[in-house]
Design a protein around this motif. Sequence first.
Motif, PDB file in Angstrom:
ATOM      1  N   SER A   1       0.856  -1.183   0.000  1.00 55.57           N
ATOM      2  CA  SER A   1       0.000   0.000   0.000  1.00 55.57           C
ATOM      3  C   SER A   1       0.890   1.231   0.000  1.00 55.57           C
ATOM      4  CB  SER A   1      -0.890   0.012   1.242  1.00 55.57           C
ATOM      5  OG  SER A   1      -0.106   0.318   2.360  1.00 55.57           O
ATOM      6  N   SER A   2       0.739   2.053  -1.015  1.00 57.31           N
ATOM      7  CA  SER A   2       1.543   3.267  -1.032  1.00 57.31           C
ATOM      8  C   SER A   2       0.706   4.364  -0.406  1.00 57.31           C
ATOM      9  CB  SER A   2       1.906   3.631  -2.465  1.00 57.31           C
ATOM     10  OG  SER A   2       0.725   3.887  -3.187  1.00 57.31           O
ATOM     11  N   VAL A   3       0.964   4.652   0.844  1.00 60.40           N
ATOM     12  CA  VAL A   3       0.152   5.658   1.515  1.00 60.40           C
ATOM     13  C   VAL A   3       0.622   7.035   1.086  1.00 60.40           C
ATOM     14  CG1 VAL A   3      -0.537   6.602   3.705  1.00 60.40           C
ATOM     15  CG2 VAL A   3      -0.371   4.144   3.415  1.00 60.40           C
ATOM     16  N   ASP A   4      -0.363   7.786   0.679  1.00 57.26           N
ATOM     17  CA  ASP A   4      -0.157   9.109   0.155  1.00 57.26           C
ATOM     18  C   ASP A   4       0.693   9.995   1.068  1.00 57.26           C
ATOM     19  OD1 ASP A   4      -1.880  10.589  -2.050  1.00 57.26           O
ATOM     20  OD2 ASP A   4      -1.304  11.949  -0.425  1.00 57.26           O
ATOM     21  N   LEU A   5       1.585  10.796   0.491  1.00 59.98           N
ATOM     22  CA  LEU A   5       2.418  11.686   1.307  1.00 59.98           C
ATOM     23  C   LEU A   5       1.551  12.677   2.076  1.00 59.98           C
ATOM     24  CD1 LEU A   5       5.162  12.665   2.201  1.00 59.98           C
ATOM     25  CD2 LEU A   5       5.206  14.192   0.245  1.00 59.98           C
ATOM     26  N   PHE A   6       0.513  13.188   1.399  1.00 61.48           N
ATOM     27  CA  PHE A   6      -0.380  14.140   2.067  1.00 61.48           C
ATOM     28  C   PHE A   6      -0.963  13.520   3.331  1.00 61.48           C
ATOM     29  CE2 PHE A   6      -4.607  15.940   2.774  1.00 61.48           C
ATOM     30  CZ  PHE A   6      -4.317  17.288   2.810  1.00 61.48           C
ATOM     31  N   LEU A   7      -1.436  12.270   3.190  1.00 64.60           N
ATOM     32  CA  LEU A   7      -2.032  11.597   4.334  1.00 64.60           C
ATOM     33  C   LEU A   7      -1.011  11.410   5.449  1.00 64.60           C
ATOM     34  CD1 LEU A   7      -4.437  10.210   5.553  1.00 64.60           C
ATOM     35  CD2 LEU A   7      -3.758   8.099   4.431  1.00 64.60           C
ATOM     36  N   ARG A   8       0.230  11.055   5.066  1.00 60.41           N
ATOM     37  CA  ARG A   8       1.258  10.838   6.086  1.00 60.41           C
ATOM     38  C   ARG A   8       1.541  12.125   6.837  1.00 60.41           C
ATOM     39  NH1 ARG A   8       6.013   8.381   2.860  1.00 60.41           N
ATOM     40  NH2 ARG A   8       4.766   8.574   0.974  1.00 60.41           N
ATOM     41  N   VAL A   9       1.601  13.246   6.088  1.00 57.62           N
ATOM     42  CA  VAL A   9       1.852  14.524   6.751  1.00 57.62           C
ATOM     43  C   VAL A   9       0.688  14.882   7.669  1.00 57.62           C
ATOM     44  CG1 VAL A   9       2.060  16.983   6.330  1.00 57.62           C
ATOM     45  CG2 VAL A   9       3.406  15.386   4.999  1.00 57.62           C
ATOM     46  N   VAL A  10      -0.541  14.627   7.187  1.00 56.70           N
ATOM     47  CA  VAL A  10      -1.709  14.910   8.034  1.00 56.70           C
ATOM     48  C   VAL A  10      -1.619  14.123   9.331  1.00 56.70           C
ATOM     49  CG1 VAL A  10      -4.176  14.461   8.244  1.00 56.70           C
ATOM     50  CG2 VAL A  10      -3.308  15.646   6.246  1.00 56.70           C
ATOM     51  N   ILE A  11      -1.264  12.843   9.226  1.00 51.21           N
ATOM     52  CA  ILE A  11      -1.165  12.018  10.432  1.00 51.21           C
ATOM     53  C   ILE A  11      -0.167  12.629  11.412  1.00 51.21           C
ATOM     54  CG2 ILE A  11      -0.403   9.784  11.323  1.00 51.21           C
ATOM     55  CD1 ILE A  11      -1.513   8.505   8.811  1.00 51.21           C
ATOM     56  N   MET A  12       0.985  13.029  10.904  1.00 54.78           N
ATOM     57  CA  MET A  12       2.027  13.547  11.789  1.00 54.78           C
ATOM     58  C   MET A  12       1.615  14.860  12.448  1.00 54.78           C
ATOM     59  SD  MET A  12       4.312  11.593  12.316  1.00 54.78           S
ATOM     60  CE  MET A  12       5.172  10.147  11.771  1.00 54.78           C
ATOM     61  N   ILE A  13       1.135  15.810  11.638  1.00 53.16           N
ATOM     62  CA  ILE A  13       0.761  17.099  12.229  1.00 53.16           C
ATOM     63  C   ILE A  13      -0.381  16.905  13.216  1.00 53.16           C
ATOM     64  CG2 ILE A  13      -0.031  19.438  11.754  1.00 53.16           C
ATOM     65  CD1 ILE A  13       1.273  19.366   9.119  1.00 53.16           C
ATOM     66  N   THR A  14      -1.338  16.018  12.862  1.00 50.81           N
ATOM     67  CA  THR A  14      -2.464  15.786  13.758  1.00 50.81           C
ATOM     68  C   THR A  14      -1.993  15.218  15.090  1.00 50.81           C
ATOM     69  OG1 THR A  14      -3.888  15.371  11.879  1.00 50.81           O
ATOM     70  CG2 THR A  14      -4.659  14.606  14.007  1.00 50.81           C
ATOM     71  N   MET A  15      -1.122  14.223  15.035  1.00 50.60           N
ATOM     72  CA  MET A  15      -0.619  13.648  16.286  1.00 50.60           C
ATOM     73  C   MET A  15       0.068  14.716  17.111  1.00 50.60           C
ATOM     74  SD  MET A  15       0.677   9.800  15.689  1.00 50.60           S
ATOM     75  CE  MET A  15       2.300  10.258  15.167  1.00 50.60           C
ATOM     76  N   PHE A  16       0.868  15.526  16.421  1.00 49.39           N
ATOM     77  CA  PHE A  16       1.633  16.551  17.122  1.00 49.39           C
ATOM     78  C   PHE A  16       0.706  17.518  17.850  1.00 49.39           C
ATOM     79  CE2 PHE A  16       4.122  20.514  17.237  1.00 49.39           C
ATOM     80  CZ  PHE A  16       5.263  20.049  17.852  1.00 49.39           C
ATOM     81  N   SER A  17      -0.273  18.062  17.114  1.00 50.68           N
ATOM     82  CA  SER A  17      -1.100  19.070  17.779  1.00 50.68           C
ATOM     83  C   SER A  17      -2.103  18.429  18.728  1.00 50.68           C
ATOM     84  CB  SER A  17      -1.807  19.957  16.756  1.00 50.68           C
ATOM     85  OG  SER A  17      -2.339  19.171  15.749  1.00 50.68           O
ATOM     86  N   ALA A  18      -2.495  17.165  18.459  1.00 53.10           N
ATOM     87  CA  ALA A  18      -3.412  16.500  19.390  1.00 53.10           C
ATOM     88  C   ALA A  18      -2.759  16.369  20.757  1.00 53.10           C
ATOM     89  CB  ALA A  18      -3.818  15.129  18.857  1.00 53.10           C
ATOM     90  N   ALA A  19      -1.450  16.083  20.781  1.00 52.60           N
ATOM     91  CA  ALA A  19      -0.761  15.954  22.065  1.00 52.60           C
ATOM     92  C   ALA A  19      -0.805  17.275  22.825  1.00 52.60           C
ATOM     93  CB  ALA A  19       0.681  15.517  21.847  1.00 52.60           C
ATOM     94  N   TYR A  20      -0.595  18.374  22.092  1.00 51.16           N
ATOM     95  CA  TYR A  20      -0.647  19.676  22.758  1.00 51.16           C
ATOM     96  C   TYR A  20      -2.054  19.993  23.235  1.00 51.16           C
ATOM     97  CZ  TYR A  20       4.085  21.129  21.821  1.00 51.16           C
ATOM     98  OH  TYR A  20       5.437  21.232  21.850  1.00 51.16           O
ATOM     99  N   ILE A  21      -3.031  19.744  22.353  1.00 53.13           N
ATOM    100  CA  ILE A  21      -4.415  20.050  22.733  1.00 53.13           C
ATOM    101  C   ILE A  21      -4.830  19.217  23.937  1.00 53.13           C
ATOM    102  CG2 ILE A  21      -6.794  19.814  21.942  1.00 53.13           C
ATOM    103  CD1 ILE A  21      -5.956  20.883  19.292  1.00 53.13           C
ATOM    104  N   ALA A  22      -4.365  17.966  23.979  1.00 56.75           N
ATOM    105  CA  ALA A  22      -4.703  17.105  25.114  1.00 56.75           C
ATOM    106  C   ALA A  22      -4.228  17.739  26.415  1.00 56.75           C
ATOM    107  CB  ALA A  22      -4.070  15.730  24.940  1.00 56.75           C
ATOM    108  N   GLU A  23      -3.038  18.299  26.395  1.00 58.97           N
ATOM    109  CA  GLU A  23      -2.528  18.900  27.624  1.00 58.97           C
ATOM    110  C   GLU A  23      -3.299  20.166  27.984  1.00 58.97           C
ATOM    111  OE1 GLU A  23      -1.082  16.270  28.892  1.00 58.97           O
ATOM    112  OE2 GLU A  23       0.308  17.624  29.862  1.00 58.97           O
ATOM    113  N   VAL A  24      -3.676  20.935  26.956  1.00 57.51           N
ATOM    114  CA  VAL A  24      -4.473  22.130  27.225  1.00 57.51           C
ATOM    115  C   VAL A  24      -5.796  21.745  27.871  1.00 57.51           C
ATOM    116  CG1 VAL A  24      -5.769  23.966  26.122  1.00 57.51           C
ATOM    117  CG2 VAL A  24      -3.438  23.509  25.400  1.00 57.51           C
ATOM    118  N   ILE A  25      -6.434  20.699  27.316  1.00 59.12           N
ATOM    119  CA  ILE A  25      -7.733  20.286  27.843  1.00 59.12           C
ATOM    120  C   ILE A  25      -7.580  19.681  29.235  1.00 59.12           C
ATOM    121  CG2 ILE A  25      -9.658  18.700  27.480  1.00 59.12           C
ATOM    122  CD1 ILE A  25      -9.308  19.186  24.516  1.00 59.12           C
TER     123      ILE A  25
END
Lengths: 432, 254
Positions: free
Chosen positions: A292-316
């Motif tokens: 499965s060749s996972v799209d670069l766009f999707l991979r970047v979305v996953i990374m940025i989402t994980m990154f900001s989700a961790a920050y948002i989790a701490e804010v919440i």
Amino acid sequence: MSDLHANSVAFVRTETIPESPPPGVASGPIKWMRENLFATPANTLLTLVAIYMIYLILAPTMPWILNGVWNANSLSECREILNGKSGACFAVLSERWPQLLFGFKYPAEYYWRPTLAFVLLFAAVAPVLFFDLPRKLLVMTALYPFIAFWLIWGGTILVPILALVGCGVGYAVYQRFVASNFAAGFFGGIAAAFIVWSLGGAMIPEGASEAAMLQPVPSRDLGGFMLNMMLGVTCVSLSIPIGIALALGRQSSMPIIKWICVVFIEFIRGVPLITLLFVASVMLSYFFPPDSSVDLFLRVVIMITMFSAAYIAEVIRGGLAALPKGQYEAADSLGLDYAQAMRLIILPQALKISIPGIVNVAVGLFKDTTLVSVISMFDLVGMIRGPILASTEWNGVYWELLGFAALLFFVVCYGISQYSQWLERRLATDHR
Amino acid sequence: MSEAQMKVSDEIAITIENMNKWYGTFHVLRDINLTVNRGERIVICGPSGSGKSTLIRCINALEEHQQGSIEVDGTLLSSDLKNIDKIRSEVGMCFQHFNLFPHLTILENCTLAPIWVRKTPKKEAEEIAMHFLEKVKIPDQAGKYPGQLSGGQQQRVAIARSLCMKPRIMLFDEPTSALDPEMIKEVLDTMIELAEEGMTMLCVTHEMGFARQVANRVIFMDQGQIVEQNEPEAFFNNPQSERTQLFLSQILGH
Ligand SMILES: Nc1ncnc2c1ncn2[C@@H]1O[C@H](COP(=O)(O)OP(=O)(O)OP(=O)(O)O)[C@@H](O)[C@H]1O
Ligand SMILES: [Mg+2]
């Protein structure tokens, strides 16, 4: 009792003091200026210094902007037109406008597709942002990801329809089982969606994309500010729910869930986003099945989402910690179960407290989408640094281009900030 | 108050047998045995830190007990979540600090649990809520937010909010001790009215006038144990244990 200013302390008021209007509240610009700009000598001095500073900044920039050249085909042509006078070469913006917005590979005849998706975006987010609007409009929000996906990437409409059906089936399964057991509903729903997707995926005919109504556009052809918007909107809307889940998980009484969340948050927060993006661009494919060749766009979305989700989790988590224990107890004592207590009592209050923090993360995330230019995706900054500044025509027009990029980001981020302030005022129920 | 109204039935509402609770290694509640009949009104008093709050919070499982049994309305309190939710929806509770939901209006505070726990239709839930808000004499505040009400009004809303679940038992944990003197009366009046209607009530309170007027049993706790219990007249006029005498002289003596 003090006897300082009277011989007798005893006192009885016999008549009420009549109501009187407040002392003169004269207004007008002159009065305002006298009170706020020239109240004291020091104040006056500061005002004059400030005015002088503003003059120093505006004196060279205003002619530069007003003299700007909007029509030219290259920097040298600009210089010819300006003929030695100071002036901006905004012609680069008008000439490269589509590239700045859509990147240099997106087919020009399809520009209407992302534009339409952008316009529809407003209809999709409005019911989420302004909850006084009729709730029925949320249908649009739910359908939007599929519509936007189809518009931007094109290809056969069967793909977004299949994705939608999968989500629908998953939700139905979730609804069916959640009453008896949350975990059964949750994982059952996800499993059902995956089954639908893989079965359906096998049934989509090979050449469907070529014959489709909208010509397919591959991810690597996306670019410009469109790419920033797509990454920003997708990642913000994904990372808020994930952040909430992580924050709740971190508070969970179940040790396994708690530790998974803690490790995830601490790990992601401790790693620079750039590192994650490089991982996304070169390494992440190891984690997916080899064929499965996972799209670069999707991979970047996953990374940025994980990154900001961790920050948002701490804010919440901060918001959750700020709630008095009595709120949990009151919810419990009324017989609300965990999910109801969270959804109806705890989260609305915790999220309200967390709004400034969440907005902070969201604004930061949106600006961080420009980092994808280092992994050779041509977002707005990537376009400016790469194809535009490197071209022979526009080599050297830094101020105009970077100023334009700054302005675009500023407008969006300022809008987000204004919205959040409105939201805070709207939700203020304590003293009205 | 007529005797007939205040009648206590033989039916048992709460049974607590040999209940023990620890906070870590600290033995908060020791061998509590208590039976409450339906319609009974019990006042619990005792010095600070004696475990009064802990005791009534164990009854609706806000605190977990480690030994012994608690049976509420025939349902045994165990770690089974179903039982806990069932008991909680039968037992109303009022807190010292009201604990209203500040992001919801008074009306929404009252309709929330009926709608989500009892699955009452919204319209009906609102009617019930207005009925009880009238009962606590603040129907005109229904559209306001808790932050806009006085302490006494908030506590009455909290009582109405519990009543909307049509509980068979009400627990009060020092409902008046965060209030100014002039607001205490309005809350006590509401509680007295509730008692007259035959509600089973357990109140932790130091309002001895209230105890004399409505309680049919006063329980004195000290160091996690029930030291003395008796009918109010006998309890106040003729306390048996030394600790009770000391406590009463301190609280009534000025
Ligand atoms: N969560 C807790 N963890 C540890 N100890 C606790 C906890 N809650 C209460 N305690 C202790 O348990 C004892 C009983 O507390 P409780 O709140 O039941 O007393 P109380 O009789 O209600 O006192 P007050 O009249 O001050 O409300 C106290 O000594 C208190 O310090
Ligand atoms: Mg207490």
